[in-house]
Design an enzyme around this catalytic site. Structure first.
Site, PDB file in Angstrom:
ATOM      1  N   CYS A  79       0.474  11.658   3.792  1.00  0.00           N
ATOM      2  CA  CYS A  79       0.525  10.759   4.953  1.00  0.00           C
ATOM      3  C   CYS A  79       1.938  10.530   5.472  1.00  0.00           C
ATOM      4  O   CYS A  79       2.206  10.681   6.669  1.00  0.00           O
ATOM      5  CB  CYS A  79      -0.154   9.432   4.633  1.00  0.00           C
ATOM      6  N   HIS A 131      -0.185   3.683   2.541  1.00  0.00           N
ATOM      7  CA  HIS A 131      -0.672   4.746   3.422  1.00  0.00           C
ATOM      8  C   HIS A 131      -0.182   4.467   4.835  1.00  0.00           C
ATOM      9  O   HIS A 131      -0.116   3.315   5.262  1.00  0.00           O
ATOM     10  CB  HIS A 131      -2.204   4.811   3.395  1.00  0.00           C
ATOM     11  N   HIS A 143      -3.713  10.714  10.947  1.00  0.00           N
ATOM     12  CA  HIS A 143      -3.064  10.676   9.625  1.00  0.00           C
ATOM     13  C   HIS A 143      -3.546  11.839   8.774  1.00  0.00           C
ATOM     14  O   HIS A 143      -4.491  12.545   9.119  1.00  0.00           O
ATOM     15  CB  HIS A 143      -3.349   9.336   8.938  1.00  0.00           C
TER      16      HIS A 143
END
Length: 184
Positions: A79, A131, A143
């Site tokens: 990510c 994240h 993402h």
């Protein structure tokens, strides 16, 4: 009689608006004399162009596989590697490597202030900012989600993401970038 009330309202509005219009014209004149209007328009257009470019570029990476520690299309992305690569490639701004470091290096904004290109953070590993993704607009973000998955767009209103939302951040242009774009 039927036209009297609308006419009175129109006259009252015009009388109230005139001083405001004079002040606006004075401000515009002052800004033009200083050359600031052109500079502000250039900075605004540069930000709009770069944000659009960033989102378009990121969308071009849909389907690239997730890879822990990955930060290139050849190796795949995790990510934060995805976010870092998109900003570096499109904007020329090198963000820190890890999601929590990216959160610390960017400006906190309210969720209601999100604009395409802003960063959205989630608690996916029992810690805030574990994240990160790039907001693309209309409540969606792009993402690189997890092992076995690929870069994709998801809706932040889904229950999984809604429960885990940690915050939103805006990447600020470095002073040198702004100066390069305005000629200062």
């Amino acid at each position: 009689m039927r036209f009297l009330l609308p006419a009175c309202l129109l006259i009252a509005f015009a009388a109230h608006a005139a001083p405001q219009q004079d002040r606006t014209e004075e401000l515009d004149s002052l800004l033009a004399d200083k050359g600031l209007i052109n500079q502000l328009q250039q900075v605004r257009q540069t930000v709009v162009d770069r944000t659009s470019d960033l989102v378009v570029t990121a969308i071009g990476f849909l389907g690239v596989p997730y890879r822990r520690g990955g930060n290139t299309v050849e190796t795949g992305f995790d990510c934060s590697g995805f976010v870092r690569a998109m900003y570096n490639q499109t904007v020329g701004h090198l963000l820190p490597r890890r999601a929590e470091e990216q959160a610390a290096a960017t400006q906190k904004i309210d969720r209601s202030e999100l604009k395409p290109g802003d960063l959205v953070f989630f608690n996916t590993m029992r810690r805030a900012f574990s994240h990160v993704g790039i907001y693309v607009g209309e409540g969606k973000f792009i993402h690189s989600p997890k092992p076995g998955a690929q870069v994709r767009v998801e809706d932040m209103s889904g229950s999984y993401w809604q429960r885990r939302f940690s915050g939103a951040r805006r990447v600020q242009a470095a002073q040198g970038e702004i100066n390069a774009n305005t000629g200062d």
